[in-house]
Design a protein around this motif. Structure first.
Motif, PDB file in Angstrom:
ATOM      1  N   SER A  84     -14.781  15.789   4.207  1.00  0.00           N
ATOM      2  CA  SER A  84     -13.706  15.797   4.931  1.00  0.00           C
ATOM      3  C   SER A  84     -13.346  13.850   4.863  1.00  0.00           C
ATOM      4  O   SER A  84     -12.434  13.747   5.558  1.00  0.00           O
ATOM      5  CB  SER A  84     -14.264  16.033   6.489  1.00  0.00           C
ATOM      6  OG  SER A  84     -14.455  17.144   6.693  1.00  0.00           O
ATOM      7  N   PHE A 140     -13.033  10.126   3.519  1.00  0.00           N
ATOM      8  CA  PHE A 140     -11.964   9.461   2.781  1.00  0.00           C
ATOM      9  C   PHE A 140     -11.936   9.768   0.902  1.00  0.00           C
ATOM     10  O   PHE A 140     -10.880  10.448   0.274  1.00  0.00           O
ATOM     11  CB  PHE A 140     -12.070   7.898   2.418  1.00  0.00           C
ATOM     12  CG  PHE A 140     -11.268   6.727   1.411  1.00  0.00           C
ATOM     13  CD1 PHE A 140      -9.864   7.029   1.319  1.00  0.00           C
ATOM     14  CD2 PHE A 140     -12.110   5.783   0.976  1.00  0.00           C
ATOM     15  CE1 PHE A 140      -8.954   6.224   0.353  1.00  0.00           C
ATOM     16  CE2 PHE A 140     -11.514   5.291   0.096  1.00  0.00           C
ATOM     17  CZ  PHE A 140      -9.903   5.294  -0.609  1.00  0.00           C
ATOM     18  N   ILE A 141     -13.184   9.374   0.161  1.00  0.00           N
ATOM     19  CA  ILE A 141     -12.737   9.592  -1.566  1.00  0.00           C
ATOM     20  C   ILE A 141     -13.594  11.321  -1.559  1.00  0.00           C
ATOM     21  O   ILE A 141     -12.501  11.933  -2.346  1.00  0.00           O
ATOM     22  CB  ILE A 141     -14.712   9.351  -1.963  1.00  0.00           C
ATOM     23  CG1 ILE A 141     -14.687   7.610  -1.746  1.00  0.00           C
ATOM     24  CG2 ILE A 141     -14.642   9.671  -3.034  1.00  0.00           C
ATOM     25  CD1 ILE A 141     -15.702   6.459  -2.098  1.00  0.00           C
ATOM     26  N   PHE A 178     -18.541  20.370   2.618  1.00  0.00           N
ATOM     27  CA  PHE A 178     -19.174  20.039   3.356  1.00  0.00           C
ATOM     28  C   PHE A 178     -19.720  19.387   4.074  1.00  0.00           C
ATOM     29  O   PHE A 178     -19.642  17.792   3.986  1.00  0.00           O
ATOM     30  CB  PHE A 178     -21.356  20.361   2.399  1.00  0.00           C
ATOM     31  CG  PHE A 178     -22.062  20.748   3.427  1.00  0.00           C
ATOM     32  CD1 PHE A 178     -22.921  21.736   3.576  1.00  0.00           C
ATOM     33  CD2 PHE A 178     -22.553  19.215   4.439  1.00  0.00           C
ATOM     34  CE1 PHE A 178     -23.638  21.975   4.453  1.00  0.00           C
ATOM     35  CE2 PHE A 178     -23.803  19.619   5.102  1.00  0.00           C
ATOM     36  CZ  PHE A 178     -24.383  20.911   5.257  1.00  0.00           C
ATOM     37  N   ILE A 200     -19.782  17.125   8.400  1.00  0.00           N
ATOM     38  CA  ILE A 200     -20.435  17.513   9.974  1.00  0.00           C
ATOM     39  C   ILE A 200     -18.869  17.533  10.370  1.00  0.00           C
ATOM     40  O   ILE A 200     -18.873  18.368  11.617  1.00  0.00           O
ATOM     41  CB  ILE A 200     -20.730  16.393  10.072  1.00  0.00           C
ATOM     42  CG1 ILE A 200     -22.077  16.597  11.823  1.00  0.00           C
ATOM     43  CG2 ILE A 200     -20.451  14.913  10.361  1.00  0.00           C
ATOM     44  CD1 ILE A 200     -23.299  15.488  11.746  1.00  0.00           C
ATOM     45  N   GLY A 242     -21.034  21.365   8.564  1.00  0.00           N
ATOM     46  CA  GLY A 242     -22.698  21.389   8.940  1.00  0.00           C
ATOM     47  C   GLY A 242     -23.170  19.944   8.569  1.00  0.00           C
ATOM     48  O   GLY A 242     -22.728  19.624   8.061  1.00  0.00           O
ATOM     49  N   SER A 243     -24.534  19.605   8.472  1.00  0.00           N
ATOM     50  CA  SER A 243     -25.012  18.463   8.521  1.00  0.00           C
ATOM     51  C   SER A 243     -26.295  18.611   7.262  1.00  0.00           C
ATOM     52  O   SER A 243     -27.106  18.943   7.526  1.00  0.00           O
ATOM     53  CB  SER A 243     -25.597  17.682  10.024  1.00  0.00           C
ATOM     54  OG  SER A 243     -26.762  16.810   9.366  1.00  0.00           O
ATOM     55  N   ILE A 244     -26.748  17.376   6.722  1.00  0.00           N
ATOM     56  CA  ILE A 244     -27.481  17.332   5.402  1.00  0.00           C
ATOM     57  C   ILE A 244     -28.571  17.187   6.120  1.00  0.00           C
ATOM     58  O   ILE A 244     -29.524  16.987   5.498  1.00  0.00           O
ATOM     59  CB  ILE A 244     -26.697  15.855   4.412  1.00  0.00           C
ATOM     60  CG1 ILE A 244     -26.365  14.041   5.374  1.00  0.00           C
ATOM     61  CG2 ILE A 244     -25.648  16.000   3.437  1.00  0.00           C
ATOM     62  CD1 ILE A 244     -26.657  13.578   4.453  1.00  0.00           C
ATOM     63  N   ALA A 267     -21.850  12.210   1.357  1.00  0.00           N
ATOM     64  CA  ALA A 267     -21.866  12.199   3.192  1.00  0.00           C
ATOM     65  C   ALA A 267     -22.582  10.874   3.395  1.00  0.00           C
ATOM     66  O   ALA A 267     -23.828  11.254   2.365  1.00  0.00           O
ATOM     67  CB  ALA A 267     -22.392  13.699   3.587  1.00  0.00           C
ATOM     68  N   VAL A 286     -21.160   4.890   6.202  1.00  0.00           N
ATOM     69  CA  VAL A 286     -20.526   3.932   5.518  1.00  0.00           C
ATOM     70  C   VAL A 286     -20.124   2.600   6.252  1.00  0.00           C
ATOM     71  O   VAL A 286     -19.762   2.689   7.691  1.00  0.00           O
ATOM     72  CB  VAL A 286     -19.380   4.434   4.896  1.00  0.00           C
ATOM     73  CG1 VAL A 286     -19.836   5.323   4.036  1.00  0.00           C
ATOM     74  CG2 VAL A 286     -18.088   5.152   5.139  1.00  0.00           C
ATOM     75  N   TYR A 298     -27.603  -1.339   4.338  1.00  0.00           N
ATOM     76  CA  TYR A 298     -26.433   0.407   3.647  1.00  0.00           C
ATOM     77  C   TYR A 298     -26.774   0.106   2.002  1.00  0.00           C
ATOM     78  O   TYR A 298     -27.190   0.724   1.535  1.00  0.00           O
ATOM     79  CB  TYR A 298     -25.295   0.138   4.325  1.00  0.00           C
ATOM     80  CG  TYR A 298     -24.148   0.835   3.445  1.00  0.00           C
ATOM     81  CD1 TYR A 298     -23.677   1.815   3.742  1.00  0.00           C
ATOM     82  CD2 TYR A 298     -23.025   0.154   2.212  1.00  0.00           C
ATOM     83  CE1 TYR A 298     -23.299   2.675   2.473  1.00  0.00           C
ATOM     84  CE2 TYR A 298     -22.451   1.323   1.593  1.00  0.00           C
ATOM     85  CZ  TYR A 298     -22.833   2.200   1.686  1.00  0.00           C
ATOM     86  OH  TYR A 298     -21.462   3.544   0.925  1.00  0.00           O
ATOM     87  N   LYS A 351     -28.542   2.783  -0.419  1.00  0.00           N
ATOM     88  CA  LYS A 351     -27.863   3.795  -1.500  1.00  0.00           C
ATOM     89  C   LYS A 351     -29.026   3.240  -2.678  1.00  0.00           C
ATOM     90  O   LYS A 351     -29.288   4.312  -2.801  1.00  0.00           O
ATOM     91  CB  LYS A 351     -26.665   2.336  -1.702  1.00  0.00           C
ATOM     92  CG  LYS A 351     -25.659   2.863  -0.586  1.00  0.00           C
ATOM     93  CD  LYS A 351     -25.234   4.667  -1.295  1.00  0.00           C
ATOM     94  CE  LYS A 351     -24.341   5.482   0.267  1.00  0.00           C
ATOM     95  NZ  LYS A 351     -24.228   6.427   0.095  1.00  0.00           N
ATOM     96  N   PHE A 391     -19.608   2.574  -7.080  1.00  0.00           N
ATOM     97  CA  PHE A 391     -18.002   2.179  -5.841  1.00  0.00           C
ATOM     98  C   PHE A 391     -17.686   0.459  -5.922  1.00  0.00           C
ATOM     99  O   PHE A 391     -19.030   0.711  -5.170  1.00  0.00           O
ATOM    100  CB  PHE A 391     -17.270   3.001  -4.947  1.00  0.00           C
ATOM    101  CG  PHE A 391     -17.505   4.525  -5.697  1.00  0.00           C
ATOM    102  CD1 PHE A 391     -17.242   5.187  -6.364  1.00  0.00           C
ATOM    103  CD2 PHE A 391     -18.584   5.737  -4.941  1.00  0.00           C
ATOM    104  CE1 PHE A 391     -16.358   6.111  -6.862  1.00  0.00           C
ATOM    105  CE2 PHE A 391     -18.368   7.102  -5.182  1.00  0.00           C
ATOM    106  CZ  PHE A 391     -17.656   7.393  -5.385  1.00  0.00           C
ATOM    107  N   LEU A 394     -13.287   0.154  -2.724  1.00  0.00           N
ATOM    108  CA  LEU A 394     -11.845   1.177  -2.617  1.00  0.00           C
ATOM    109  C   LEU A 394     -11.445   0.957  -1.532  1.00  0.00           C
ATOM    110  O   LEU A 394     -11.948   0.524  -0.790  1.00  0.00           O
ATOM    111  CB  LEU A 394     -12.503   2.650  -3.235  1.00  0.00           C
ATOM    112  CG  LEU A 394     -13.727   3.447  -4.368  1.00  0.00           C
ATOM    113  CD1 LEU A 394     -13.697   4.572  -3.899  1.00  0.00           C
ATOM    114  CD2 LEU A 394     -13.482   2.580  -5.270  1.00  0.00           C
TER     115      LEU A 394
END
Ligand SMILES: NC(=O)c1ccc[n+]([C@@H]2O[C@H](COP(=O)([O-])OP(=O)(O)OC[C@H]3O[C@@H](n4cnc5c(N)ncnc54)[C@H](O)[C@@H]3O)[C@@H](O)[C@H]2O)c1
Length: 301
Positions: free
Chosen positions: A10, A12-13, A31, A33, A47-49, A69, A72, A136, A140, A163, A166
């Protein structure tokens, strides 16, 4: 055609990617949240990861997982450090556990140019030594390491997308281009942190989606790719001026010193531009939307 689970579908990317995978004829499960899309072209799994039970159910019978997910935004992830470590590292580990359990053939992981930190050699190649400066960026880098270690131990294939800056229509408002756009729409001044000389090379979301699709289709086994546009590096101050000019409004630009902001000069990255020769060579990627065209599109929407 494949059955593909997209985490963060759901976002942006993710939103753009899900639509383009559906158009290519794949069976897609988004998938997330949060779900904000009423489309019946693909399955939506709320659902949540961080919940392995949800993941096991959603991943069942999938050929591939595209894991987008994450928490960010460098500012948010510095404020919510623990939550960021949990979602971006523990969440990634749960995805990998589900991939192993459900015998997924390939996992794609969305990393970030933040893993590079400050580099002496610009444009930055994929084999540069990683020196993340932010919480962050560290999450990653750890996510990438988990992915490689799992692949090595359990034998599934992977690709990593790194990325570089973007932008596009539905991006979260904390990022620089949507932030400037919102200020302009509200006739408010644009705020720039530091001297505004930080250089970035912005990549339109549609070019990035093209890069992702090429990697999903034909990316070399267990390879990391920069995804970006290295054609128009621009300073933040020039970007602000360009956007104000495009708006044809009389909007002021204010510089704010790091000491007077909630940002820290210590974790600021001064120059960031991708070397994209690997994705060009392997997959004939060629970003098509330059910054002027992309910004004009934003203002015309
Ligand atoms: N946009 C960029 O310029 C950029 C740059 C570098 C890396 N990335 C990476 O690309 C990925 C997607 O970024 P984006 O810009 O689309 O961000 P986004 O915030 O728009 O999308 C992230 C999605 O993840 C979902 N999510 C967050 N926590 C979750 C959880 N616990 N369980 C399930 N879903 C959860 C959110 O609801 C959201 O829809 C992220 O991994 C991000 O780190 C993006």
């Amino acid at each position: 055609m494949s059955k593909i689970l997209v985490t963060g579908g759901s976002g942006f990317i993710g939103g753009e990617l899900v639509n383009s995978l559906v158009k290519k004829g794949h069976e897609v499960i988004s998938f997330d949240i949060l779900h904000n899309n009423k489309s019946s072209d693909f399955q939506q799994f709320n659902g949540s990861i961080l919940n392995p039970y949800d993941l096991d159910k959603a991943v069942k019978n999938c050929d591939m997982i595209v894991h987008l997910a994450a928490m960010v935004g460098v500012e948010l992830t510095e404020k919510k450090r623990l939550e960021c470590l949990e979602i971006n590292i523990q969440g990634t580990k749960f995805i990998l556990d589900a991939a192993v359990k459900q015998k997924v053939k390939k996992v794609f992981f969305s990393s970030s140019s933040e893993v590079y930190g400050d580099q002496e050699i610009i444009p930055i190649k994929e084999d540069a030594q990683l020196k993340p400066k932010s919480n962050y960026g560290i999450t990653k880098m750890v996510g990438e390491e988990y992915l490689k270690a799992y692949s090595n131990f359990y034998g599934f294939d992977y690709n990593i997308f790194r990325f570089f800056n973007l932008y596009g229509g539905n991006q979260r408002p904390e990022f620089v281009i949507p932030k400037f756009k919102k200020a302009i729409d509200n006739n408010e001044k644009l705020k720039i942190y530091g001297d505004g000389k930080q250089i970035r090379s912005y990549c339109n979301i549609l070019d990035a989606i093209d890069g992702i699709n090429r990697i999903i289709g034909n990316g070399k086994k267990n390879t990391t790719y920069n995804i970006g546009n290295n054609n128009d590096p621009i300073s933040v101050i020039d970007l602000a001026n360009k956007m104000v000019n495009l708006s044809k409004k009389n909007i002021k630009i204010e510089k704010i010193s790091f000491e007077k902001s909630d940002r820290s000069a210590k974790r600021e990255i001064y120059k960031r531009q991708p070397d994209i020769s690997k994705i060009i060579q392997d997959l004939k990627y060629s970003p098509k939307i330059n910054i002027d065209k992309g910004l004009k599109q934003l203002f015309s929407n």
